[in-house]
Design a protein around this motif. Structure first.
Motif, PDB file in Angstrom:
ATOM      1  N   UNK A   1       0.833  -1.205   0.000  1.00  0.00           N
ATOM      2  CA  UNK A   1       0.000   0.000   0.000  1.00  0.00           C
ATOM      3  C   UNK A   1       0.865   1.251   0.000  1.00  0.00           C
ATOM      4  N   UNK A   2       1.938   1.231   0.755  1.00  0.00           N
ATOM      5  CA  UNK A   2       2.787   2.408   0.859  1.00  0.00           C
ATOM      6  C   UNK A   2       3.991   2.416  -0.055  1.00  0.00           C
ATOM      7  N   UNK A   3       4.535   1.253  -0.350  1.00  0.00           N
ATOM      8  CA  UNK A   3       5.808   1.175  -1.067  1.00  0.00           C
ATOM      9  C   UNK A   3       5.679   0.656  -2.489  1.00  0.00           C
ATOM     10  N   UNK A   4       4.515   0.142  -2.846  1.00  0.00           N
ATOM     11  CA  UNK A   4       4.347  -0.362  -4.202  1.00  0.00           C
ATOM     12  C   UNK A   4       5.301  -1.486  -4.504  1.00  0.00           C
ATOM     13  N   UNK A   5       5.964  -1.411  -5.655  1.00  0.00           N
ATOM     14  CA  UNK A   5       6.811  -2.505  -6.129  1.00  0.00           C
ATOM     15  C   UNK A   5       8.295  -2.268  -5.865  1.00  0.00           C
ATOM     16  N   UNK A   6       8.616  -1.279  -5.059  1.00  0.00           N
ATOM     17  CA  UNK A   6      10.018  -0.895  -4.870  1.00  0.00           C
ATOM     18  C   UNK A   6      10.614  -1.521  -3.611  1.00  0.00           C
ATOM     19  N   UNK A   7      11.804  -2.105  -3.772  1.00  0.00           N
ATOM     20  CA  UNK A   7      12.660  -2.484  -2.652  1.00  0.00           C
ATOM     21  C   UNK A   7      13.976  -1.732  -2.852  1.00  0.00           C
ATOM     22  N   UNK A   8      14.403  -1.010  -1.838  1.00  0.00           N
ATOM     23  CA  UNK A   8      15.547  -0.124  -1.999  1.00  0.00           C
ATOM     24  C   UNK A   8      16.796  -0.666  -1.317  1.00  0.00           C
ATOM     25  N   UNK A   9      17.915  -0.026  -1.634  1.00  0.00           N
ATOM     26  CA  UNK A   9      19.190  -0.318  -0.980  1.00  0.00           C
ATOM     27  C   UNK A   9      20.064   0.914  -1.120  1.00  0.00           C
ATOM     28  N   UNK A  10      21.093   1.018  -0.310  1.00  0.00           N
ATOM     29  CA  UNK A  10      22.058   2.104  -0.427  1.00  0.00           C
ATOM     30  C   UNK A  10      23.414   1.532  -0.826  1.00  0.00           C
ATOM     31  N   UNK A  11      23.989   2.090  -1.861  1.00  0.00           N
ATOM     32  CA  UNK A  11      25.328   1.680  -2.290  1.00  0.00           C
ATOM     33  C   UNK A  11      26.330   2.453  -1.437  1.00  0.00           C
ATOM     34  N   UNK A  12      27.013   1.742  -0.540  1.00  0.00           N
ATOM     35  CA  UNK A  12      27.821   2.428   0.468  1.00  0.00           C
ATOM     36  C   UNK A  12      29.253   1.912   0.473  1.00  0.00           C
ATOM     37  N   UNK A  13      30.102   2.704   1.079  1.00  0.00           N
ATOM     38  CA  UNK A  13      31.446   2.266   1.416  1.00  0.00           C
ATOM     39  C   UNK A  13      31.550   2.282   2.938  1.00  0.00           C
ATOM     40  N   UNK A  14      32.112   1.229   3.506  1.00  0.00           N
ATOM     41  CA  UNK A  14      32.131   0.973   4.947  1.00  0.00           C
ATOM     42  C   UNK A  14      33.471   1.451   5.499  1.00  0.00           C
TER      43      UNK A  14
ATOM     44  N   UNK B   1       3.064   0.181  10.123  1.00  0.00           N
ATOM     45  CA  UNK B   1       2.220   0.600   9.023  1.00  0.00           C
ATOM     46  C   UNK B   1       2.919   0.595   7.679  1.00  0.00           C
ATOM     47  N   UNK B   2       2.234   1.198   6.702  1.00  0.00           N
ATOM     48  CA  UNK B   2       2.624   1.043   5.299  1.00  0.00           C
ATOM     49  C   UNK B   2       3.787   1.924   4.871  1.00  0.00           C
ATOM     50  N   UNK B   3       4.041   3.028   5.579  1.00  0.00           N
ATOM     51  CA  UNK B   3       5.027   3.986   5.080  1.00  0.00           C
ATOM     52  C   UNK B   3       6.412   3.815   5.697  1.00  0.00           C
ATOM     53  N   UNK B   4       6.529   3.101   6.796  1.00  0.00           N
ATOM     54  CA  UNK B   4       7.846   2.918   7.415  1.00  0.00           C
ATOM     55  C   UNK B   4       8.716   2.026   6.534  1.00  0.00           C
TER      56      UNK B   4
END
Length: 796
Positions: A36-49, A279-282
């Motif tokens: 409901x809140x995020x649709x079809x998206x799964x995200x990630x961050x391209x990072x350097x540690x 909920x849906x937006x977190x």
């Protein structure tokens, strides 16, 4: 700022839900809430540690990150070592520099105090601030800081150098602090201390990453208690940008090496409960490297984020669990019916609301890295540049991953008025959903306009670039403080306006488009005189002139109503108005973008008045600067609603923001224009939203180049605008593209797209045959002349 959590699910209800609902049903419902809140998206961050130090005063019994001084060659990484790691990340496309370090090691180890003294610092936090500043300044990477427990003063100091920070709550269970517990001997793991630190982050308005660690001796009820306490803090402050649900993994050489890891079902249960509670937006995250081979199940349980993934550095906290390769992560995400999207260290809601959440020193780089939604900008294309197009629309629709789009697209095809959130959803389309939206829009274009592509042979006459207004996006207008931008100030004499109009007619033009700055000496009579000069030189040419701003200014200087002044203009030959000065029809944006310009209601009222007098107009949208998709939706709906009332708009012209010389960008307050995906979507979504009230969607070859305009013709556009002959505004902003596209070149561009060229009039009729013939036989333009002396420009 959206507040994703509500207090609807209290602790007692949550416990009952978790105990009485099967895991299958719990996860099914959690995934639906997420969608409901995020649709079809799964995200990630391209990072350097960046492991700034591996010393820590705490002794968590599951941790292999923390070392003793005798185990380390360097107590702290040096500034040069930090920069070396950061630059390696930058070279492979990282946007985040994740600083991880132990909690206040100087309070336990003399070696840490001595190392800090040698570096010129009294505390780890002070040194962290120095190197985070260095990384941001030298590489542009956005620091994310995980230094453990911080107090209010620490947060306020560090938010100057980092847009986000993190501290895991881990658990509210006090039993873990007792002898034999995972946190025995670790004062900074006291849940009271950690919850206070999380609260302080909220007070300091620091976007915070937090979460819980499961399988370390806590119960399910403890987990629910932890999540409820975090949710309550988020309801109060709105600052928790993600909740991590991390599973314990036993490691050799730790006191908990023999403790079994929690069953995978416990992880799924906890993720699902987190989704129900928040909920849906977190944003809810689970680390992919700790759960290799089981990623689809994590998605199906309700997560929408994989966290930071590094293509260059290991997970120093879990070195035994390598990061997944990004292409494989995308494939496995797609297998679960989702699209992998790169984000920044800051989540999109906070990027879009950066004025409240991000220190002003960090905003310029944040805007450079972000797209309109607040995700990472992942292409190097920019409107006005000659850069190669990242991709084109394939023309094939796919199964939609965001199931809400099915109904939205059907309603649009049927000509129904969409709602604001529905239009936002269209603009959020990515991956195969993006392809489908563009393909359906282009199919609607075929149904509406056929396969012809129209253009008008015209001439742009920008009569002055001196302007009393201070639009923050404009590099064309010159004032007392803007001569450092492209071009010198100028003012055309009336004779030169007439000469250019006559020359345009002789070269086959049927239209002159007249616009310019609002010169301090201009009155409404100036605009009447311009029309008369044009008609005297070329009586049959169509005058397409004067934005609503110029109409408003002219009327005010003569003491006339807008209607009376438009009537006067029509009497001296004005035939249509350009729909410029619209920018974004939302006053929340206009108060910064063009504060002294006409506001939304004024622009719409002037257009309404023009239409009532039989003066048709175009409409425009200027996008890709400081606005977001919700503002695009409001703009398109305002245009549609007025068109439904008056029928006076001939077309919509999307105008991508050209950033290079724009004052707003040069001051670090704007993005790099729209991304290429956003540019294509604007044409496609405009076609869908405005169906059936506006049939013509124009694409700007001046701002996009021939290749860019051609690609938009496959995404819903059916018009290429004018041949122009002269163009000043886009080039002043930094555009590379030419000032004239002759009819022969227009025809070539269109036929190469397997479309049929059609010369048109301003109002989409057929031009007379004589003018068409002239347009193909036109000689080169004469040199421009008749420019007044700059000395007379500024008269107070």
């Amino acid at each position: 700022m959206r507040h994703p959590a509500t207090a609807a699910l209290d602790q007692e209800t949550a416990i009952e839900l978790g105990q009485s609902t099967s895991l299958e049903q719990l996860t099914l419902e959690a995934a639906a809430i997420r969608d409901e809140g995020k649709g079809a998206i799964v995200s990630y961050s391209r990072k350097v540690f960046i492991p700034l130090t591996e010393l820590c005063r705490d002794v968590c019994h599951y941790c292999t990150y923390a070392k003793t001084p005798r185990q380390l060659d360097n107590i702290f990484l040096s500034p040069d070592q930090v920069l070396e790691i950061a630059r390696a990340g930058l070279a492979v496309g990282c946007r985040e520099a994740l600083f991880t370090l132990g909690d206040k090691p100087e309070l336990r180890y003399r070696a840490a105090r001595e190392a800090l003294e040698a570096l010129g610092h009294e505390s780890t936090i002070s040194y962290l601030k120095q190197v985070a500043t260095l990384v941001h300044r030298e590489t542009g990477l956005l620091p994310h800081l995980n230094p453990g427990v911080l107090d209010l003063d620490d947060y306020r100091s560090l938010r100057e150098v980092a847009p986000s920070m993190g501290i895991m709550l881990e658990s509210t269970s006090p039993a873990l602090l007792q002898r034999g517990g995972a946190h025995f001997g670790s004062p900074d793991k006291d849940p009271v201390v950690r919850l206070q630190s999380i609260r302080d982050a909220g007070i300091a308005k620091v976007p915070l990453t937090t979460g819980i660690l499961i399988g370390i001796g806590e119960s399910r009820i403890d987990r629910i208690d932890s999540l409820i306490k975090l949710r309550d803090l988020h309801i109060e402050f709105g600052h928790l940008q993600e909740i991590i649900i991390q599973n314990f993994v036993p490691k050799p050489a730790t006191l908990m090496h023999a403790v079994p890891e929690p069953p995978f079902e416990e992880l799924l249960w906890t993720i699902a409960m987190a989704r129900h509670i928040f909920g849906s937006e977190m944003n809810i995250q689970a680390p992919p490297n700790l759960n290799a081979g089981r990623l689809s199940e994590l998605i199906n349980a309700g997560i929408n984020d994989w966290g930071g993934v590094s293509p260059v550095t290991p997970d120093h906290v879990n070195p035994e669990s390598p990061w997944p390769q990004l292409d494989k992560l995308a494939t496995r995400t797609a297998a679960a019916g989702k699209t992998l999207v790169q984000r920044l260290t800051l989540y999109p809601d906070y990027v879009r609301d950066a004025g409240d959440w991000v220190h002003e020193k960090l905003r310029p780089q944040l805007f450079r890295h972000s797209d309109a939604e607040g995700y990472a900008r992942c292409d190097s294309w920019a409107a006005g540049s000659s850069a190669r197009l990242p991709f084109t629309v394939s023309g094939t629709s796919s199964i939609l991953r965001d199931n809400k789009l099915t109904d939205i697209l059907q309603q649009a095809q049927a000509g129904e008025r969409l709602g604001e959130q529905q239009i936002e959803r269209l603009f959020n389309a990515r991956g195969p959903d993006f392809e489908t939206v563009c393909t359906i829009a282009d199919g609607l274009r075929i149904d509406t306009c056929g396969n012809s592509v129209a253009y008008v042979v015209n001439r742009n006459i920008n009569y002055t670039n001196i302007c009393r207004y201070k639009c923050q996006f404009c590099a064309f207008a010159k004032g007392k403080t803007s001569e450092n931008l492209r071009g010198k100030p100028y003012l055309l004499e009336m004779e030169e306006i007439g000469r250019r109009s006559k020359e345009a007619w002789e070269r086959g033009a049927t239209e002159v488009c007249l616009q310019g700055g609002i010169h301090p000496s201009f009155t409404g009579q100036t605009y009447l005189d311009i029309c008369q000069a044009v008609k005297k030189a070329a009586p049959d040419i169509h005058i397409h002139a004067f934005s609503p701003l110029e109409v408003s200014h002219g009327a005010a200087t003569l003491g006339l109503s807008d209607k009376a002044f438009l009537t006067e203009l029509k009497s001296v030959g004005l035939a249509s108005l350009p729909g410029t000065a619209a920018e974004i029809l939302d006053d929340d944006i206009r108060v910064t973008l063009c504060a002294d310009k006409v506001m939304t209601a004024d622009w719409l009222n002037i257009m309404r008045t023009a239409h009532s007098l039989g003066i048709p107009t175009t409409s425009t949208i200027m996008f890709g600067h400081m606005e977001s998709p919700v503002h695009w939706a409001r703009h398109l709906l305002a245009i549609r609603d007025l068109q439904s009332e008056t029928g006076g708009f001939t077309e919509l012209v999307p105008l991508p923001f050209i950033h290079m010389e724009a004052p707003l960008f040069r001051r670090g307050q704007a993005r790099l224009g729209p991304t290429w995906r956003e540019n294509l979507l604007m044409h496609a979504v405009a076609r869908l939203v405005l169906n059936p009230v506006i049939s013509n969607i124009q694409t700007s070859w001046v701002k996009l180049g021939k290749a860019g305009a051609s690609a938009c013709l496959a995404a819903g556009a059916n018009d290429l605008g004018g041949t122009l002959m002269n163009e000043s505004i886009s080039r002043a902003a930094g555009a590379d593209h030419g000032q004239e596209l002759t009819p022969a070149k227009m025809d070539q561009l269109i036929t190469e797209c397997d479309r049929t060229p059609r010369q048109r009039s301003t109002l989409y009729g057929n031009p007379n045959n004589t003018q068409m013939t002239r347009s193909y036989q036109a000689k080169s333009l004469a040199a421009n002349q008749g420019i007044a002396s700059p000395i007379s420009f500024w008269r107070e």
